[in-house]
Design a protein around this motif. Structure first.
Motif: not given
Length: 236
Positions: A185-186, A132, A101-102
């Motif tokens: 970051c995503r 974001n 996810d990240f």
């Protein structure tokens, strides 16, 4: 929620040959970054991207994972880090059928960051639902509002010529630079934007004594001096 840390460590460094495994404070430089990632409360997986088997062996010794070596085409002097990260994510998606996810990009050249810095930056991102990404920054020593430039005739002009003019250093707005220590970051935003500073990127402020980004021997010696002073319990 899955969080992956990607540590980029190319073998060929011209500024400081062999810097990623050069001994720093009693252990290879990359070892500090792997251990900082391991100490994070949020990072689930630590993957090292390198083209060098020697670096891979050292990274694995400290607990990093090297599922494959980086292709030579992505290990050049001018190869952007984002290309390396995206290539690695796509390979992981193909081989492990999973995307995090990240993404947390950590460079071995920032050995003075801490696990607490990583967690604080990540918590800043999680606390702001509209953000974001988050990147680490440090206040610059030489404020551009004080800087001058010379005309072709040799006359001095202000470097920044728009907006308010400041006559006292104390009145100048704080200005920050990326210190290279932390990029988070995503994943979906990263893959779409192909940059670590997409729209709505937060800045996590780090002090100067943890913001050394080692590029050459001068940076290395300075970071080493700060490290030894802290180890001796001396205030900077």
């Amino acid at each position: 929620m899955k969080v992956i840390s990607i540590i980029t460590a190319r073998g060929g460094s011209k500024g400081l040959p062999g810097k990623n495994i050069k001994s720093f404070g009693g252990k290879p430089l990359i070892g500090w970054t792997v251990e900082q990632a391991k100490g994070s409360s949020y990072i689930d997986d630590i993957v090292v991207s390198t083209d060098a088997r020697e670096i891979a062996a050292v990274a694995e010794k400290f607990g990093g994972r090297v599922p494959f070596l980086r292709p030579e085409s992505l290990a050049q002097d001018d190869t952007p880090s984002i290309d390396v990260v995206i290539n690695l994510l796509k390979q992981l998606e193909q081989t492990e059928k999973n995307l995090p996810d990240f993404v947390v990009l950590l460079q071995p050249t920032s050995p003075l960051r801490t696990s607490a810095d990583i967690d604080a930056a990540f918590e800043m991102l999680l606390a702001n639902k509209s953000a974001n990404a988050v990147v680490s920054v440090a206040e610059v020593s030489e404020n551009p509002y004080s800087m001058k430039m010379l005309t072709n005739q040799g006359f001095i002009n202000n470097f920044i010529t728009h907006g308010k003019e400041y006559h006292r250093r104390q009145d100048e707005p704080a200005v920050y630079k990326l210190n290279g220590a932390i990029y988070i970051c995503r994943t979906d935003v990263l893959l779409q934007s192909k940059i670590f500073l997409p729209e709505k990127t937060l800045g996590y402020i780090m002090p100067k004594d943890r913001s050394i980004d080692i590029d050459d021997i001068v940076d290395f010696k300075l970071a080493e001096l700060i490290f030894m002073e802290k180890k001796a319990g001396k205030s900077l």
